[in-house]
Write a protein that holds these residues in place. Structure first.
Motif, PDB file in Angstrom:
ATOM      1  N   UNK A 178      -9.223   9.836   6.805  1.00  0.00           N
ATOM      2  CA  UNK A 178      -9.258   8.376   6.898  1.00  0.00           C
ATOM      3  C   UNK A 178      -7.882   7.871   7.308  1.00  0.00           C
ATOM      4  N   UNK A 179      -7.840   6.944   8.259  1.00  0.00           N
ATOM      5  CA  UNK A 179      -6.569   6.375   8.698  1.00  0.00           C
ATOM      6  C   UNK A 179      -6.661   4.858   8.694  1.00  0.00           C
ATOM      7  N   UNK A 180      -5.548   4.220   9.014  1.00  0.00           N
ATOM      8  CA  UNK A 180      -5.557   2.754   9.090  1.00  0.00           C
ATOM      9  C   UNK A 180      -6.489   2.272  10.193  1.00  0.00           C
ATOM     10  N   UNK A 181      -6.727   3.098  11.201  1.00  0.00           N
ATOM     11  CA  UNK A 181      -7.692   2.726  12.242  1.00  0.00           C
ATOM     12  C   UNK A 181      -9.093   2.576  11.649  1.00  0.00           C
ATOM     13  N   UNK A 182      -9.433   3.456  10.706  1.00  0.00           N
ATOM     14  CA  UNK A 182     -10.736   3.378  10.045  1.00  0.00           C
ATOM     15  C   UNK A 182     -10.825   2.130   9.170  1.00  0.00           C
ATOM     16  N   UNK A 183      -9.745   1.835   8.443  1.00  0.00           N
ATOM     17  CA  UNK A 183      -9.752   0.620   7.624  1.00  0.00           C
ATOM     18  C   UNK A 183      -9.882  -0.618   8.506  1.00  0.00           C
ATOM     19  N   UNK A 237       3.723  11.054   0.783  1.00  0.00           N
ATOM     20  CA  UNK A 237       3.046  11.638   1.932  1.00  0.00           C
ATOM     21  C   UNK A 237       2.753  13.125   1.756  1.00  0.00           C
ATOM     22  N   UNK A 238       3.646  13.839   1.127  1.00  0.00           N
ATOM     23  CA  UNK A 238       3.507  15.293   1.060  1.00  0.00           C
ATOM     24  C   UNK A 238       2.990  15.813  -0.275  1.00  0.00           C
ATOM     25  N   UNK A 239       3.142  15.029  -1.364  1.00  0.00           N
ATOM     26  CA  UNK A 239       2.700  15.490  -2.683  1.00  0.00           C
ATOM     27  C   UNK A 239       1.985  14.374  -3.447  1.00  0.00           C
ATOM     28  N   UNK A 256      -1.879   6.417  -3.291  1.00  0.00           N
ATOM     29  CA  UNK A 256      -0.917   7.221  -2.527  1.00  0.00           C
ATOM     30  C   UNK A 256      -1.558   7.891  -1.319  1.00  0.00           C
ATOM     31  N   UNK A 257      -2.881   7.959  -1.284  1.00  0.00           N
ATOM     32  CA  UNK A 257      -3.561   8.681  -0.216  1.00  0.00           C
ATOM     33  C   UNK A 257      -3.244   8.115   1.156  1.00  0.00           C
ATOM     34  N   UNK A 258      -3.021   6.806   1.230  1.00  0.00           N
ATOM     35  CA  UNK A 258      -2.787   6.184   2.528  1.00  0.00           C
ATOM     36  C   UNK A 258      -1.544   6.768   3.194  1.00  0.00           C
ATOM     37  N   UNK A 259      -0.581   7.218   2.398  1.00  0.00           N
ATOM     38  CA  UNK A 259       0.618   7.845   2.956  1.00  0.00           C
ATOM     39  C   UNK A 259       0.292   9.229   3.511  1.00  0.00           C
ATOM     40  N   UNK A 260      -0.467   9.994   2.744  1.00  0.00           N
ATOM     41  CA  UNK A 260      -0.786  11.364   3.145  1.00  0.00           C
ATOM     42  C   UNK A 260      -1.748  11.404   4.328  1.00  0.00           C
ATOM     43  N   UNK A 261      -2.631  10.412   4.423  1.00  0.00           N
ATOM     44  CA  UNK A 261      -3.650  10.414   5.472  1.00  0.00           C
ATOM     45  C   UNK A 261      -3.175   9.797   6.773  1.00  0.00           C
ATOM     46  N   UNK A 262      -2.103   9.032   6.713  1.00  0.00           N
ATOM     47  CA  UNK A 262      -1.521   8.425   7.910  1.00  0.00           C
ATOM     48  C   UNK A 262      -0.116   8.973   8.055  1.00  0.00           C
ATOM     49  N   UNK A 263       0.020   9.985   8.868  1.00  0.00           N
ATOM     50  CA  UNK A 263       1.255  10.757   8.837  1.00  0.00           C
ATOM     51  C   UNK A 263       2.336  10.067   9.660  1.00  0.00           C
ATOM     52  N   UNK A 264       2.855   8.968   9.122  1.00  0.00           N
ATOM     53  CA  UNK A 264       4.029   8.359   9.705  1.00  0.00           C
ATOM     54  C   UNK A 264       3.770   7.137  10.543  1.00  0.00           C
ATOM     55  N   UNK A 265       4.822   6.393  10.764  1.00  0.00           N
ATOM     56  CA  UNK A 265       4.764   5.226  11.624  1.00  0.00           C
ATOM     57  C   UNK A 265       5.140   5.654  13.037  1.00  0.00           C
ATOM     58  N   UNK A 316      -4.318   2.671  20.002  1.00  0.00           N
ATOM     59  CA  UNK A 316      -4.399   2.757  18.550  1.00  0.00           C
ATOM     60  C   UNK A 316      -3.135   3.448  18.062  1.00  0.00           C
ATOM     61  N   UNK A 317      -2.704   3.132  16.863  1.00  0.00           N
ATOM     62  CA  UNK A 317      -1.515   3.785  16.325  1.00  0.00           C
ATOM     63  C   UNK A 317      -1.622   5.300  16.474  1.00  0.00           C
ATOM     64  N   UNK A 318      -0.576   5.903  16.961  1.00  0.00           N
ATOM     65  CA  UNK A 318      -0.541   7.340  17.171  1.00  0.00           C
ATOM     66  C   UNK A 318       0.226   7.974  16.021  1.00  0.00           C
ATOM     67  N   UNK A 319      -0.502   8.611  15.114  1.00  0.00           N
ATOM     68  CA  UNK A 319       0.137   9.232  13.971  1.00  0.00           C
ATOM     69  C   UNK A 319       0.287  10.728  14.216  1.00  0.00           C
ATOM     70  N   UNK A 320       1.488  11.256  14.020  1.00  0.00           N
ATOM     71  CA  UNK A 320       1.712  12.680  14.214  1.00  0.00           C
ATOM     72  C   UNK A 320       2.796  13.178  13.293  1.00  0.00           C
ATOM     73  N   UNK A 321       2.608  14.345  12.710  1.00  0.00           N
ATOM     74  CA  UNK A 321       3.568  14.883  11.748  1.00  0.00           C
ATOM     75  C   UNK A 321       4.936  15.060  12.378  1.00  0.00           C
TER      76      UNK A 321
END
Length: 441
Positions: free
Chosen positions: A182-187, A278-280, A334-343, A424-429
Motif C-alpha cells: 500500500x502506498x500514498x497513491x493507493x490512499x 521505515x526500516x523497523x 508507522x506502516x506508512x513509512x515502511x510502505x512508502x520508501x522515501x520522498x 505519480x510519486x516515484x518511491x525507491x529505496x
C-alpha cells in the motif's frame, strides 16, 4: 432459448443486490467511545519508572540527546493531575463522525458541512493529516472547522464556505490498517472514491493537508481530474540544498534562507526517527504498544522540536498520545513509512495546470522556496508566516484557515487542469537512502 430456474434466478438477483450494496459504500454514524481503556492507561502512566535524571553527555551529531527528562516528568504530572480524557472525548464527539468501507478498508472520517447561508459558494475540501499530529488523525484539523464552514468574504467580494471531509489515514486512529502492499497513491485513490462515489462531490473538490497528507494530495492533484486545487503547508519532497539554490542563482529572502539552513540541520540531526519508522516499524511499534509513557516520550519530542516554541500545547500532546494508546494504532501508524520508501526528489513536476498554494511557517523543519515551487507546477499562492510550525492547523488555526480560504476560494474552478503526462510519486529505496544521507541531491 435457455430459461433460468427460479432458484438460479434468485441467486443471481441476490448477487446483483449484494453488488449494489457494496457499490453504494454504506456510511454509518460513528461515536468515539474509548473511556473503558483509560483506567489501565492511567495506571501505566502512574507506575512507569522514569529516571529522575540522566547523566549529561555531549552529542556531536545533534544539538540535544532527546527529550528533556524534567519536561517528561512535567508532562506525566499534567497527564495524571490535570488532563481530562472525558472532556477531550466530548469535544471530539461534538463533530459528526462516520465510518465507511472502501476497497476492503474501514475508513473513518469527520464530515463538517457548510453552515453558510443560501447563496454562498460552497467548496468541498478533503483535509489529510500526517504523523504524529494529533494522533495522526482528524484531530489535527478540528480547530479550523468553524472558520472554514462559515461564510467568508474574499477580496473579490465573493462569499465562500467549505464542506470539510477529514479522514483518518489507513492505520491511524479508527481507520483500519492498510493491506500488505500500500502506498500514498493507493490512499489517494481511496480518498477520491470517498469524495466522489461515497459523498457525491461529483462536480469537483479541493485538497489540503500536511506531512504524509501532502504526498497524498500531490497524487490527487495530478492523477484525479475532480481534484481541482490544492493548498500545502508542507511539501513531501526533499528541497534543494542552500548550496544548490545559490549555485543556480536563485534569489532567496532571509526567510527562505533560514528555511534552507533549518532543513539542512533537520536532515543532519532530526531524521533518525524516519529511518527507524521505515526500516523497523514492528520493533518500535511493539516496544511502544503497551507503554503510554514510551509513546509520550517519542511523540512529545516531535512536538517540542517541530512546533513554534510559543505554541506547544500540553493538552494537545496528551490527547494525541491518549488516542494512539486507546485505539492501539501506534504500531500501524508507522506502516506508512515502511510502505512508502522515501520522498522522491525528481519526477515531481505537476502534469497539469491546476492551481496550488503554499503557506510557509517559520518553525516548519522542511520549507521550500517560492522559486522552487513555481518550477514544479502552477503555484498561484505563496505566503510566509513568522509564527507556527509543522502543526500549523492546530498551532495557528486562524492563520492556517485564512490561507486556505484565500487560496482555494480564489482558485477553485469547475473545470480540471489539462494533463500532460502521468506523474505519480516515484518511491525507491536507493533514491531515498541517497536523499537522507545526502540531502543536497
Amino acid at each position: 432459448m435457455h430459461h433460468l430456474c427460479p432458484h438460479t434466478l434468485l441467486v443471481v438477483l441476490l448477487v446483483v443486490l449484494l453488488a449494489a450494496v457494496v457499490e453504494a459504500h454504506i456510511v454509518r454514524p460513528f461515536h468515539v467511545a474509548l473511556s473503558h481503556g483509560t483506567s489501565r492507561m492511567n495506571d501505566l502512566v502512574r507506575n512507569s519508572r522514569v529516571p529522575s535524571a540522566l547523566p549529561s553527555i555531549t552529542t556531536p551529531a545533534s544539538p540535544t540527546p532527546g527529550i528533556d527528562v524534567q519536561w517528561l516528568h512535567a508532562l506525566r504530572k499534567s497527564w495524571l493531575e490535570e488532563f481530562n480524557w472525558e472532556n477531550r472525548q466530548d469535544y471530539m464527539n461534538s463533530f459528526n463522525h462516520y465510518m465507511t468501507h472502501v476497497e476492503g478498508l474501514d475508513i473513518h472520517f469527520v464530515h463538517a458541512k457548510s453552515t453558510a447561508p443560501p447563496g454562498t459558494e460552497v467548496i468541498p475540501i478533503i483535509l489529510s493529516h500526517g504523523w504524529p499530529v494529533d494522533a495522526g488523525s482528524f484531530l489535527e484539523f478540528l480547530p479550523v472547522v468553524d472558520t472554514l464552514t462559515r461564510s467568508n468574504t474574499l477580496k473579490s467580494g465573493r462569499n465562500v464556505s467549505f464542506d470539510l471531509v477529514i479522514p483518518s489515514l489507513p492505520g491511524f486512529a479508527f481507520s483500519g490498517p492498510p493491506p500488505q502492499v500500500w502506498t500514498v497513491n493507493d490512499t489517494a485513490r481511496v480518498w477520491n472514491t470517498l469524495m466522489v462515489d461515497v459523498l457525491g462531490y461529483k462536480a469537483g473538490y479541493s485538497v489540503a493537508g500536511t506531512d504524509w497528507g501532502a504526498a497524498i494530495n500531490w497524487c490527487l492533484l495530478n492523477e484525479y481530474p475532480l481534484a481541482r486545487a490544492a493548498h500545502f503547508n508542507f511539501f513531501a519532497i526533499i528541497p534543494p540544498s542552500l548550496d544548490i539554490l545559490t549555485s543556480a542563482g536563485v534569489q532567496l529572502s532571509d526567510f527562505e534562507r533560514s528555511g534552507a539552513e533549518n532543513g539542512a540541520l533537520f536532515f543532519q540531526t532530526g531524521a533518525a526517527y524516519f529511518m527507524v519508522h521505515q526500516t523497523r516499524p514492528w520493533t518500535l511499534g511493539l516496544a511502544m504498544a503497551d507503554s503510554p509513557m514510551a509513546q509520550l516520550a517519542w511523540i512529545a519530542e516531535k512536538y517540542h522540536d517541530w512546533s513554534d516554541p510559543s505554541k506547544v500545547d500540553v493538552t494537545q500532546i496528551l490527547t494525541t498520545v491518549s488516542l494512539y494508546y486507546l485505539t492501539e494504532s501506534f504500531p500501524t501508524s508507522l506502516y506508512i513509512y515502511a510502505q512508502n520508501v522515501g520522498f522522491s526528489s525528481s519526477d515531481v513536476k505537476s502534469n497539469n495546470d491546476k492551481p496550488f498554494g503554499y503557506s510557509s511557517f517559520r518553525w516548519e523543519g522542511i520549507r521550500h522556496p517560492e522559486a522552487y515551487l513555481r518550477g514544479i507546477g502552477n503555484l498561484t499562492y505563496y505566503k510566509e508566516h513568522h509564527h507556527g510550525g509543522h502543526f500549523a492547523p492546530s498551532e495557528v488555526p486562524d492563520v492556517y484557515a485564512n490561507d486556505v480560504i484565500e487560496m482555494i476560494g480564489a482558485n477553485f474552478r469547475s473545470t480540471a487542469g489539462t494533463p500532460t503526462s502521468a506523474n505519480i510519486f516515484n518511491f525507491g529505496v536507493q533514491r531515498h537512502l541517497q536523499n537522507i544521507l545526502r540531502p543536497s541531491f
